[in-house]
Write a protein that holds these residues in place. Structure first.
Motif, PDB file in Angstrom:
ATOM      1  N   ASP A 180       1.213 -28.302 -49.120  1.00 19.52           N
ATOM      2  CA  ASP A 180       0.807 -27.917 -50.469  1.00 19.52           C
ATOM      3  C   ASP A 180       1.444 -28.814 -51.529  1.00 19.52           C
ATOM      4  O   ASP A 180       0.825 -29.105 -52.552  1.00 19.52           O
ATOM      5  CB  ASP A 180       1.192 -26.457 -50.738  1.00 19.52           C
ATOM      6  N   VAL A 210       8.690 -32.317 -52.148  1.00 18.73           N
ATOM      7  CA  VAL A 210       9.800 -32.294 -53.096  1.00 18.73           C
ATOM      8  C   VAL A 210      10.796 -33.399 -52.748  1.00 18.73           C
ATOM      9  O   VAL A 210      11.190 -33.545 -51.593  1.00 18.73           O
ATOM     10  CB  VAL A 210      10.520 -30.923 -53.083  1.00 18.73           C
ATOM     11  N   ILE A 215       7.065 -33.631 -56.219  1.00 18.70           N
ATOM     12  CA  ILE A 215       7.870 -33.111 -57.309  1.00 18.70           C
ATOM     13  C   ILE A 215       9.308 -33.608 -57.159  1.00 18.70           C
ATOM     14  O   ILE A 215       9.887 -33.538 -56.070  1.00 18.70           O
ATOM     15  CB  ILE A 215       7.864 -31.565 -57.310  1.00 18.70           C
ATOM     16  N   TYR A 258      13.861 -24.599 -57.301  1.00 20.09           N
ATOM     17  CA  TYR A 258      12.466 -24.901 -57.650  1.00 20.09           C
ATOM     18  C   TYR A 258      11.495 -24.019 -56.867  1.00 20.09           C
ATOM     19  O   TYR A 258      10.557 -23.460 -57.446  1.00 20.09           O
ATOM     20  CB  TYR A 258      12.168 -26.378 -57.353  1.00 20.09           C
ATOM     21  N   VAL A 259      11.732 -23.874 -55.570  1.00 20.80           N
ATOM     22  CA  VAL A 259      10.837 -23.071 -54.735  1.00 20.80           C
ATOM     23  C   VAL A 259      10.838 -21.609 -55.179  1.00 20.80           C
ATOM     24  O   VAL A 259       9.786 -20.967 -55.282  1.00 20.80           O
ATOM     25  CB  VAL A 259      11.235 -23.191 -53.247  1.00 20.80           C
ATOM     26  N   LYS A 260      12.015 -21.073 -55.448  1.00 19.88           N
ATOM     27  CA  LYS A 260      12.107 -19.671 -55.872  1.00 19.88           C
ATOM     28  C   LYS A 260      11.386 -19.461 -57.199  1.00 19.88           C
ATOM     29  O   LYS A 260      10.723 -18.434 -57.398  1.00 19.88           O
ATOM     30  CB  LYS A 260      13.567 -19.250 -55.992  1.00 19.88           C
ATOM     31  N   ARG A 261      11.527 -20.413 -58.086  1.00 16.39           N
ATOM     32  CA  ARG A 261      10.845 -20.298 -59.383  1.00 16.39           C
ATOM     33  C   ARG A 261       9.329 -20.430 -59.216  1.00 16.39           C
ATOM     34  O   ARG A 261       8.559 -19.666 -59.827  1.00 16.39           O
ATOM     35  CB  ARG A 261      11.376 -21.379 -60.329  1.00 16.39           C
ATOM     36  N   LYS A 262       8.912 -21.356 -58.386  1.00 18.19           N
ATOM     37  CA  LYS A 262       7.475 -21.595 -58.199  1.00 18.19           C
ATOM     38  C   LYS A 262       6.778 -20.381 -57.591  1.00 18.19           C
ATOM     39  O   LYS A 262       5.655 -20.023 -57.996  1.00 18.19           O
ATOM     40  CB  LYS A 262       7.262 -22.823 -57.297  1.00 18.19           C
ATOM     41  N   PHE A 263       7.434 -19.732 -56.629  1.00 16.06           N
ATOM     42  CA  PHE A 263       6.816 -18.601 -55.939  1.00 16.06           C
ATOM     43  C   PHE A 263       7.366 -17.249 -56.399  1.00 16.06           C
ATOM     44  O   PHE A 263       7.100 -16.225 -55.769  1.00 16.06           O
ATOM     45  CB  PHE A 263       7.006 -18.754 -54.427  1.00 16.06           C
ATOM     46  N   ASN A 264       8.133 -17.278 -57.489  1.00 16.24           N
ATOM     47  CA  ASN A 264       8.658 -16.049 -58.074  1.00 16.24           C
ATOM     48  C   ASN A 264       9.439 -15.225 -57.051  1.00 16.24           C
ATOM     49  O   ASN A 264       9.280 -14.004 -56.941  1.00 16.24           O
ATOM     50  CB  ASN A 264       7.523 -15.211 -58.672  1.00 16.24           C
TER      51      ASN A 264
END
Length: 268
Positions: free
Chosen positions: A19, A22, A53, A114-120
């Motif tokens: 998807d 990084v 990213i 970044y991953v936690k923010r992207k997928f909430n």
């Protein structure tokens, strides 16, 4: 290897299409890595409409090396999240290698933020299954760098190992696309460099090698007063100034070429 893995995923050579990708930037990579990153970013965006990213820590590793902190409790100076520096003790001249704290601060933590923010992703849910498949670009000849995920929301796969590919095969795969050979990702001053890598940097990138010399000098100057490490830090295992080391012509006991290796599959 990571570039080959990405291209394989984008050309249906693997079990799925990624998807996004990084790159965690420590701030200490050589120019050849940043140049190649820019090239491959443009290539995959143009050819596959795919995004790479870049994530970073609030401060980079060079800034932190140049700005030692002072402990309010002891008054000692110390480096935040240091690389595995070699230290020659002031009291008895013994040499030891510091623990490596840089990878977590400048690579792993920025990625997971970044991953936690992207997928909430906010907190662990015992009923929640692992939702993220994380690919690591490690080949068969580096299997010792494999590890299991410590994060409840992700699991790790090693596509190149599943394909039984070695490093040279991954390089040839990248070159099939008309792309240049990807450089190895590592900080220019990484103490894990063996003598061959130090020689390569000194010979092929003299300007960057001069920056390493100046960085080591400034690091030592900043830690001259009351260092928590109780000694003088060096980038090379000989505990000589990096500009004075005769790479490849001396032996350094315990810290030989086989003892040191890369950053456990996270830096590369």
């Amino acid at each position: 290897q990571s570039t080959a893995m990405l291209l394989m995923g984008l050309t249906d050579e693997l079990h799925a299409r990624p998807d996004f990708a990084v790159f965690a930037d420590t701030g200490g990579e050589p120019k050849e890595v940043y140049d190649y990153l820019a090239l491959i970013k443009d290539y995959v965006k143009k050819e596959f409409d795919f995004d790479i990213i870049t994530v970073k820590n609030k401060t980079n590793i060079v800034e932190d090396l140049l700005n030692p902190q002072i402990s309010k409790k002891t008054g000692n100076t110390y480096i935040t999240s240091p690389p595995p520096l070699f230290v020659k003790r002031n009291d008895n001249g013994n040499i030891f290698m510091m623990n490596r704290n840089c990878t977590g601060t400048y690579k792993i933590n920025p990625f997971h933020r970044y991953v936690k923010r992207k997928f909430n992703i906010k907190r662990q849910n015992p009923k929640q299954f692992k939702m993220i498949e994380l690919w690591m670009g490690i080949s068969m000849d580096e299997m010792q760098r494999m590890r299991e995920s410590q994060d409840w929301y992700a699991f790790i796969r090693y596509p190149l190992i599943e394909m039984e590919m070695v490093r040279n095969e991954s390089i040839k795969f990248v070159e099939r696309f008309g792309l240049p050979t990807p450089p190895r990702s590592a900080c220019t001053f990484c103490p894990y460099h063996n003598n061959n890598e130090w020689k390569r940097i000194k010979k092929n990138f003299p300007d960057e090698f001069q920056k390493v010399i100046r960085l080591e000098e400034k690091l030592q100057e900043g830690l001259k007063e009351n260092p928590a490490m109780k000694g003088v830090p060096y980038f090379h295992r000989s505990c000589k100034p990096i500009g004075e080391v005769n790479f490849g012509e001396e032996q350094y006991g315990l810290f030989n070429e086989g003892f040191l290796n890369e950053c456990d599959g996270v830096c590369g």
